[in-house]
Enzyme design. Structure first.
Site, PDB file in Angstrom:
ATOM      1  N   GLU A 166      -9.163   5.778   0.689  1.00  0.00           N
ATOM      2  CA  GLU A 166      -8.701   4.387   0.554  1.00  0.00           C
ATOM      3  C   GLU A 166      -9.239   4.010  -1.363  1.00  0.00           C
ATOM      4  O   GLU A 166      -9.898   4.045  -2.288  1.00  0.00           O
ATOM      5  CB  GLU A 166      -9.742   3.426   0.948  1.00  0.00           C
ATOM      6  N   GLU A 218       0.854  -0.593  -0.258  1.00  0.00           N
ATOM      7  CA  GLU A 218       0.492  -0.349   0.185  1.00  0.00           C
ATOM      8  C   GLU A 218       0.954   1.117   0.110  1.00  0.00           C
ATOM      9  O   GLU A 218       0.170   1.680  -0.712  1.00  0.00           O
ATOM     10  CB  GLU A 218      -1.186   0.020   1.392  1.00  0.00           C
TER      11      GLU A 218
END
Ligand SMILES: [Zn+2]
Length: 255
Positions: free
Chosen positions: A214, A92
């Site tokens: 996100e 990520e």
């Protein structure tokens, strides 16, 4: 007593007078010619300054006003030893940094000042990120993350539990951009996951409109394919940030 001249002297005097008159005429003509040249040069200079000087002034003004639009603070989530989600070696922290850098380039190209919590793979305390934005007097704080789950896809955005209209504008406008990129719309939600009465650090510390985005799931092949169109996505997202900025800070855009 009258002076008497001989014929020869009179002819000489007349010749001298003619020469003097001729010189006088030449001087007058030269002066007029010089004046005409000066006037023509002045006219040319004036026309050129209108044609090019005006443009330069415009572009200078436009750059000047772009400089005053404001500061966007981008926060690529995680970094360093904190990899965030790990989907088979796809971290990520790397995705967040890649996308943030591309968004920064797009915003800077439009004349916005962009500050980032990190531009490399380094550890930054989560609370420190918001403090950095506060110290810089940023207009928006946007934290970029990616999700992970055994199943599911799409984009979601977290805004502060006690949110103002400006924060909703930022969250909703960003969500429109993620949908335009191709992500499924999950939600723009106040609070934290499963608790609307708490805040992520990324939303509790900044004293300007903030959100935690996100940008799809690293665990979703579909989302990763969408995410990897980095340049195209960054352009869409940067445009949405500018759109939100214009709504939240309209006075920056008046003449
Ligand atoms: Zn994260």
């Amino acid at each position: 007593m009258n002076q008497r001249y001989s014929d020869e002297e009179i002819r000489r005097l007349l010749r001298e007078r003619r020469r003097r008159n001729k010189r006088k005429k030449i001087i007058i003509r030269c002066t007029m010619l010089a004046a005409a040249v000066i006037i023509m040069l002045a006219c040319c200079f004036f026309v050129l300054s209108l044609l090019f000087g005006g443009d330069n002034e415009d572009s200078k003004n436009s750059k000047e006003s772009k400089k005053n639009y404001g500061i966007i603070f981008l926060d690529p989530g995680h970094g360093g030893v904190d990899s965030g989600t790990d989907a088979g070696g796809r971290y990520e922290k790397d995705d967040a940094l890649k996308l943030s850098l591309a968004i920064r380039d797009c915003l800077e190209a439009e004349g916005y000042k962009v500050l980032m919590s990190r531009t490399e793979d380094v550890d930054i305390d989560r609370e420190e990120r918001g403090r950095m934005a506060n110290e810089a007097g940023a207009d928006f704080f946007i934290s970029i993350h990616r999700n992970q789950a055994s199943e599911g896809d799409g984009a979601e955005i977290w805004i502060p539990k006690e949110n103002t209209e400006d924060q909703q504008i930022l969250g909703n406008t960003l969500m429109e951009a993620f949908v335009e990129c191709g992500f499924a719309e999950r939600s723009v939600t106040p609070g934290v996951y499963k608790n609307p009465n708490d805040d992520y650090y990324e939303n509790s510390i900044p004293n300007m409109p903030s959100c935690l985005a996100e940008v799809g799931f690293t665990s979703s092949t579909k989302d990763n394919e969408i995410f990897d169109r980095i340049d195209q996505n960054a352009k869409i997202i940067a445009e949405s940030i500018i759109k939100a900025h214009k709504k939240v800070y309209p006075d920056r855009y008046t003449e």
